[in-house]
Design a protein around this motif. Structure first.
Motif, PDB file in Angstrom:
ATOM      1  N   ASP A 149      27.766  31.783  40.760  1.00  0.00           N
ATOM      2  CA  ASP A 149      26.676  32.272  41.754  1.00  0.00           C
ATOM      3  C   ASP A 149      26.889  33.589  42.270  1.00  0.00           C
ATOM      4  O   ASP A 149      28.010  34.098  42.683  1.00  0.00           O
ATOM      5  CB  ASP A 149      26.865  31.389  42.820  1.00  0.00           C
ATOM      6  CG  ASP A 149      25.769  31.297  43.935  1.00  0.00           C
ATOM      7  OD1 ASP A 149      25.575  32.526  44.536  1.00  0.00           O
ATOM      8  OD2 ASP A 149      25.010  30.122  44.284  1.00  0.00           O
ATOM      9  N   PRO A 150      25.719  34.489  42.134  1.00  0.00           N
ATOM     10  CA  PRO A 150      25.973  35.889  42.639  1.00  0.00           C
ATOM     11  C   PRO A 150      26.473  35.928  44.163  1.00  0.00           C
ATOM     12  O   PRO A 150      26.744  37.255  44.227  1.00  0.00           O
ATOM     13  CB  PRO A 150      24.517  36.294  42.472  1.00  0.00           C
ATOM     14  CG  PRO A 150      23.585  35.269  42.372  1.00  0.00           C
ATOM     15  CD  PRO A 150      24.429  34.057  41.784  1.00  0.00           C
ATOM     16  N   ARG A 151      26.447  35.150  44.681  1.00  0.00           N
ATOM     17  CA  ARG A 151      26.980  35.123  46.140  1.00  0.00           C
ATOM     18  C   ARG A 151      28.506  35.039  46.237  1.00  0.00           C
ATOM     19  O   ARG A 151      29.069  35.533  47.466  1.00  0.00           O
ATOM     20  CB  ARG A 151      26.370  33.998  47.183  1.00  0.00           C
ATOM     21  CG  ARG A 151      24.797  34.132  47.348  1.00  0.00           C
ATOM     22  CD  ARG A 151      24.233  32.931  48.032  1.00  0.00           C
ATOM     23  NE  ARG A 151      24.178  31.566  47.073  1.00  0.00           N
ATOM     24  CZ  ARG A 151      23.633  30.513  47.303  1.00  0.00           C
ATOM     25  NH1 ARG A 151      23.063  30.448  48.448  1.00  0.00           N
ATOM     26  NH2 ARG A 151      23.705  29.517  46.362  1.00  0.00           N
ATOM     27  N   PHE A 152      29.208  34.913  45.139  1.00  0.00           N
ATOM     28  CA  PHE A 152      30.501  35.290  45.227  1.00  0.00           C
ATOM     29  C   PHE A 152      30.916  36.521  44.867  1.00  0.00           C
ATOM     30  O   PHE A 152      32.087  37.147  44.831  1.00  0.00           O
ATOM     31  CB  PHE A 152      31.227  34.305  44.070  1.00  0.00           C
ATOM     32  CG  PHE A 152      31.343  33.003  44.529  1.00  0.00           C
ATOM     33  CD1 PHE A 152      32.091  32.489  45.713  1.00  0.00           C
ATOM     34  CD2 PHE A 152      30.648  31.748  43.786  1.00  0.00           C
ATOM     35  CE1 PHE A 152      32.032  31.193  45.917  1.00  0.00           C
ATOM     36  CE2 PHE A 152      30.651  30.440  44.099  1.00  0.00           C
ATOM     37  CZ  PHE A 152      31.582  30.271  45.350  1.00  0.00           C
ATOM     38  N   ASP A 153      29.959  37.448  44.408  1.00  0.00           N
ATOM     39  CA  ASP A 153      30.389  38.783  43.741  1.00  0.00           C
ATOM     40  C   ASP A 153      30.907  39.385  44.721  1.00  0.00           C
ATOM     41  O   ASP A 153      31.868  40.549  44.322  1.00  0.00           O
ATOM     42  CB  ASP A 153      29.010  39.315  43.338  1.00  0.00           C
ATOM     43  CG  ASP A 153      28.127  38.745  42.153  1.00  0.00           C
ATOM     44  OD1 ASP A 153      28.930  37.826  41.389  1.00  0.00           O
ATOM     45  OD2 ASP A 153      27.168  39.071  41.677  1.00  0.00           O
ATOM     46  N   GLY A 154      30.522  39.667  45.896  1.00  0.00           N
ATOM     47  CA  GLY A 154      31.383  40.568  47.090  1.00  0.00           C
ATOM     48  C   GLY A 154      32.986  40.238  47.331  1.00  0.00           C
ATOM     49  O   GLY A 154      33.550  41.114  47.035  1.00  0.00           O
ATOM     50  N   VAL A 155      32.967  39.018  47.103  1.00  0.00           N
ATOM     51  CA  VAL A 155      34.436  38.577  47.237  1.00  0.00           C
ATOM     52  C   VAL A 155      35.054  39.052  45.996  1.00  0.00           C
ATOM     53  O   VAL A 155      36.420  39.497  45.880  1.00  0.00           O
ATOM     54  CB  VAL A 155      34.680  37.134  47.588  1.00  0.00           C
ATOM     55  CG1 VAL A 155      36.125  36.724  47.459  1.00  0.00           C
ATOM     56  CG2 VAL A 155      34.164  36.678  48.866  1.00  0.00           C
ATOM     57  N   MET A 156      34.532  38.676  44.748  1.00  0.00           N
ATOM     58  CA  MET A 156      35.299  39.035  43.472  1.00  0.00           C
ATOM     59  C   MET A 156      35.449  40.526  43.289  1.00  0.00           C
ATOM     60  O   MET A 156      36.425  40.940  42.808  1.00  0.00           O
ATOM     61  CB  MET A 156      34.369  38.619  42.236  1.00  0.00           C
ATOM     62  CG  MET A 156      34.565  36.937  42.419  1.00  0.00           C
ATOM     63  SD  MET A 156      35.923  36.095  42.568  1.00  0.00           S
ATOM     64  CE  MET A 156      35.587  34.705  43.608  1.00  0.00           C
ATOM     65  N   ALA A 157      34.483  41.218  43.818  1.00  0.00           N
ATOM     66  CA  ALA A 157      34.605  42.923  43.525  1.00  0.00           C
ATOM     67  C   ALA A 157      35.727  43.241  44.436  1.00  0.00           C
ATOM     68  O   ALA A 157      36.609  44.373  44.042  1.00  0.00           O
ATOM     69  CB  ALA A 157      33.454  43.287  44.069  1.00  0.00           C
ATOM     70  N   HIS A 158      36.019  42.814  45.752  1.00  0.00           N
ATOM     71  CA  HIS A 158      37.010  43.160  46.549  1.00  0.00           C
ATOM     72  C   HIS A 158      38.319  42.665  45.789  1.00  0.00           C
ATOM     73  O   HIS A 158      39.461  43.368  45.749  1.00  0.00           O
ATOM     74  CB  HIS A 158      37.097  42.374  47.690  1.00  0.00           C
ATOM     75  CG  HIS A 158      38.158  42.631  48.728  1.00  0.00           C
ATOM     76  ND1 HIS A 158      38.157  43.830  49.453  1.00  0.00           N
ATOM     77  CD2 HIS A 158      39.301  41.805  49.119  1.00  0.00           C
ATOM     78  CE1 HIS A 158      39.328  43.846  50.129  1.00  0.00           C
ATOM     79  NE2 HIS A 158      40.194  42.755  50.115  1.00  0.00           N
ATOM     80  N   LEU A 159      38.735  41.449  44.993  1.00  0.00           N
ATOM     81  CA  LEU A 159      39.837  40.949  44.333  1.00  0.00           C
ATOM     82  C   LEU A 159      40.008  42.158  43.282  1.00  0.00           C
ATOM     83  O   LEU A 159      41.194  42.429  43.202  1.00  0.00           O
ATOM     84  CB  LEU A 159      39.533  39.571  43.788  1.00  0.00           C
ATOM     85  CG  LEU A 159      39.523  38.414  44.741  1.00  0.00           C
ATOM     86  CD1 LEU A 159      39.497  37.196  44.014  1.00  0.00           C
ATOM     87  CD2 LEU A 159      40.469  38.581  45.856  1.00  0.00           C
TER      88      LEU A 159
END
Length: 368
Positions: A149-159
């Motif tokens: 889901d693209p709504r996880f992208d911000g968290v994954m970018a931070h990781l």
């Protein structure tokens, strides 16, 4: 002189043909002599006895916090992890997790990032996501949420930016979608027979195994810079060939062995060389792990897989020694889960050293 001369001739012949002697393996007596790392345990009790047996057996541990309803609440898991790490930071590290509460709301990403950073500041070396993503969670519109889901992208970018590894438990063993008589291990058969609510073969309205694995693969491809650990052999425990394809397609990914040793043994009893060659080829991509779970007794809790035990330190020692016998030595042992004797893989020392220690130390030492 005659014997010495024969030995020289053999040695010269080996050099001439380019042959090398096979690398010597470990034996059972080496178990407590070798540094090891269990990259997947759940320490939900502040238990000094668990740390003591880990020290005695020469294990370092990664205690994984996870949003699992049969475990203590995540804040309590975190408190326990902080205390255990403080008592012995040499032998225990921990992984944090995040809540799906409010997923999709405008502030969810920033709130989740702040929560992760707070735990990293307290020593967390990774983040864990559980199978509730894909199999349970729905958004405010009632739509199932999958890992890509693209709504996880911000968290994954931070990781990615901070070098924080992600441990992902996606899907279940493939046995979960098979009839009981087609399952490959007795532990899966007995568990899903006793827990029909978790048995996806009985729930065709739920996402298929293939759909969950496809979503996971799309996610890993979408985040190529993310340090990705596919928990439980990436839920490809049923085939080392399929797992090899996953590792080939995603060169930064690793997998752990947690709670899937019997699935490997089912394959190696049929073709030992295939499984052994897989370990040798992917020796830099495999982390030893068990899924050993130390939780407070709760008669109302659903039975777990693996089950809780009244003497957890002794159970940890038993599991660790049985796995060592299988991976490091050529010795056979009875494995009730496959109703057969499983011969050991006798992996070379260099391979064992990576799988049991070096890979995990490297993978979980990335956080910036």
């Amino acid at each position: 002189m005659r014997i010495w001369g024969m030995m020289l001739l053999v040695g010269a012949s080996a050099l001439a043909t380019g042959a090398t002697a096979p690398e010597r393996g470990y034996g059972e007596a080496d178990f407590t002599k070798v540094a090891k790392f269990d990259a997947h345990v759940h320490a939900n009790v502040n238990d000094p006895a668990f740390l003591e047996v880990a020290r005695r057996d020469r294990f370092e541990l990664l205690a994984i916090n996870v949003d699992y309803p049969d475990f203590p609440p995540v804040p309590l898991q975190a408190t326990i992890a902080h205390a255990m790490r403080a008592s012995d930071p040499k032998h225990l590290q921990f992984a944090t997790t995040f809540s799906m509460k409010g997923f999709g709301t405008p502030d969810w990403t920033e709130r989740t990032i702040r929560a992760i950073d707070r735990e990293v500041a307290k020593g967390a070396v990774a983040v864990k996501i559980w199978k509730n993503i894909g199999m349970v969670e729905k958004d405010a519109q009632g739509k199932r949420v999958f890992i890509d889901d693209p709504r996880f992208d911000g968290v994954m970018a931070h990781l990615e930016q901070r070098g924080i590894p992600l441990i992902a438990h996606q899907a279940e063993p493939k046995n979960c979608w098979l009839p009981l008589d087609q399952m490959t291990t007795e532990n899966d058969r007995s568990y899903f027979r006793a827990h029909p609510e978790y048995y996806m073969y009985l729930h065709p309205e739920e996402p298929s195994y293939e759909a969950l694995i496809a979503a996971r693969d799309r996610f890993v491809a979408k985040h190529p810079k993310l340090a990705f650990d596919g928990a439980h052999m990436g839920s490809l425990e049923w085939s080392v060939d399929e797992l090899a394809r996953f590792l080939d397609q995603h060169p930064r990914a690793v997998v752990d062995l947690a709670a899937r040793m019997s699935n490997l043994q089912a394959q190696s009893t049929a073709d030992l060389d295939r499984v052994r060659n897989f370990f040798v080829k992917y020796q830099d991509r495999i982390l030893y792990g068990t899924d050993l779970t130390d939780s407070p007794p709760d008669p109302a809790a659903r039975a777990q897989n693996p089950p809780a035990t009244s003497d957890f330190p002794a159970e940890a020692d038993r599991v660790w020694r049985a796995d060592w016998r299988y991976l490091a030595t050529p010795l056979s042992q009875r494995v009730d889960a496959i109703n057969a004797d499983a011969k050991g893989l006798a992996l070379p020392r260099g391979v064992i050293d990576k799988i049991y220690y070096k890979n995990a130390r490297r993978f979980f030492s990335r956080v910036r």
